[in-house]
Design a protein around this motif. Structure first.
Motif, PDB file in Angstrom:
ATOM      1  N   ALA A  56       3.895   1.476  -1.360  1.00  0.00           N
ATOM      2  CA  ALA A  56       4.417   1.571  -2.727  1.00  0.00           C
ATOM      3  C   ALA A  56       3.353   2.119  -3.671  1.00  0.00           C
ATOM      4  CB  ALA A  56       4.909   0.201  -3.198  1.00  0.00           C
ATOM      5  N   ALA A  57       2.128   1.645  -3.532  1.00  0.00           N
ATOM      6  CA  ALA A  57       1.044   2.106  -4.402  1.00  0.00           C
ATOM      7  C   ALA A  57       0.747   3.591  -4.164  1.00  0.00           C
ATOM      8  CB  ALA A  57      -0.215   1.270  -4.172  1.00  0.00           C
ATOM      9  N   ALA A  58       0.761   4.023  -2.914  1.00  0.00           N
ATOM     10  CA  ALA A  58       0.440   5.424  -2.589  1.00  0.00           C
ATOM     11  C   ALA A  58       1.544   6.387  -3.028  1.00  0.00           C
ATOM     12  CB  ALA A  58       0.181   5.567  -1.089  1.00  0.00           C
ATOM     13  N   THR A  59       2.789   5.926  -3.024  1.00  0.00           N
ATOM     14  CA  THR A  59       3.901   6.812  -3.374  1.00  0.00           C
ATOM     15  C   THR A  59       4.356   6.662  -4.823  1.00  0.00           C
ATOM     16  OG1 THR A  59       5.555   5.189  -2.675  1.00  0.00           O
ATOM     17  CG2 THR A  59       4.820   6.809  -1.018  1.00  0.00           C
ATOM     18  N   GLY A  60       4.032   5.521  -5.428  1.00  0.00           N
ATOM     19  CA  GLY A  60       4.533   5.247  -6.769  1.00  0.00           C
ATOM     20  C   GLY A  60       6.007   4.889  -6.775  1.00  0.00           C
ATOM     21  N   LEU A  61       6.543   4.528  -5.613  1.00  0.00           N
ATOM     22  CA  LEU A  61       7.962   4.207  -5.471  1.00  0.00           C
ATOM     23  C   LEU A  61       8.148   2.752  -5.065  1.00  0.00           C
ATOM     24  CD1 LEU A  61       8.968   7.368  -3.403  1.00  0.00           C
ATOM     25  CD2 LEU A  61       9.447   6.977  -5.831  1.00  0.00           C
ATOM     26  N   ALA A  62       9.259   2.173  -5.453  1.00  0.00           N
ATOM     27  CA  ALA A  62       9.629   0.828  -4.995  1.00  0.00           C
ATOM     28  C   ALA A  62      10.250   1.011  -3.614  1.00  0.00           C
ATOM     29  CB  ALA A  62      10.623   0.192  -5.952  1.00  0.00           C
ATOM     30  N   LYS A  68       0.832  -1.207   0.000  1.00  0.00           N
ATOM     31  CA  LYS A  68       0.000   0.000   0.000  1.00  0.00           C
ATOM     32  C   LYS A  68       0.867   1.258   0.000  1.00  0.00           C
ATOM     33  CE  LYS A  68      -4.097  -2.026   2.148  1.00  0.00           C
ATOM     34  NZ  LYS A  68      -4.981  -2.038   3.334  1.00  0.00           N
ATOM     35  N   THR A  76       0.758  13.258   2.757  1.00  0.00           N
ATOM     36  CA  THR A  76      -0.451  12.862   2.046  1.00  0.00           C
ATOM     37  C   THR A  76      -1.180  11.815   2.881  1.00  0.00           C
ATOM     38  OG1 THR A  76       0.659  13.198  -0.069  1.00  0.00           O
ATOM     39  CG2 THR A  76      -1.307  11.809  -0.098  1.00  0.00           C
TER      40      THR A  76
END
Length: 164
Positions: free
Chosen positions: A80-86, A78, A154
């Motif tokens: 990773a999905a929220a930040t767009g980062l690995a 979650k 965020t």
């Protein structure tokens, strides 16, 4: 420099950041320690959910700070999905070098390297939360809305629903 003076410098950094942001100095010291969410809740006299625990993850050399409710485990997927980062878990030494805080005392603000910040959506159901203030024996109180303002973070759903 001994551990107490390092902790004092870290707490001073948090106090200065609160002052710059126009937030009252609500830092309180608990010599018995507030290293874990359970210890902090016992010291403050609140529910574990009202502890805004700071968990640092790593996205390459970039810190990702998740401020989670003390009663929640964080779902890395979650984040990773929220930040767009690995993102991956960060080692204690890297956390200290990057943030300027030791694990157990990582504040949500006054980091050496500005992190990407996510605030656990569950915190917003609470009127007051307590967060680490730079040492494993200091916390400060604030509201979730103020914590969002202070960190520039965020809101995100980060709770691991599979954790029991």
């Amino acid at each position: 420099m001994n551990e107490a003076s390092v902790a004092g410098d870290s707490v001073s950094r948090v106090r200065a950041a609160l002052a710059r942001a126009g937030h009252p100095d609500t830092v309180a010291a608990f010599p018995a320690g507030t290293r874990s969410a359970a210890e902090a809740a016992a010291a403050v006299g609140c529910d574990v959910a009202a502890i805004a625990k700071s968990i640092v993850f790593r996205a390459g050399e970039r810190p990702v700070l998740v401020i989670a409710s003390g009663s929640n485990r964080v779902d890395l997927g979650k984040v990773a999905a929220a930040t767009g980062l690995a993102v991956k878990r960060a080692e204690a030494g890297w956390v200290r070098d990057t943030t300027g805080f030791a694990i157990g005392g990582v504040s949500p603000l006054a980091h050496r390297t500005p992190p990407v910040v996510l605030l656990d959506e569950d915190l917003f159901a609470l009127p007051v939360v307590w967060a680490a203030a730079g040492s494993p024996a200091h916390v400060f109180s604030t509201t979730p809305a103020e914590l969002l303002r202070l960190t520039g973070g965020t809101r995100a759903t980060v709770r691991d629903d599979a954790a029991g």
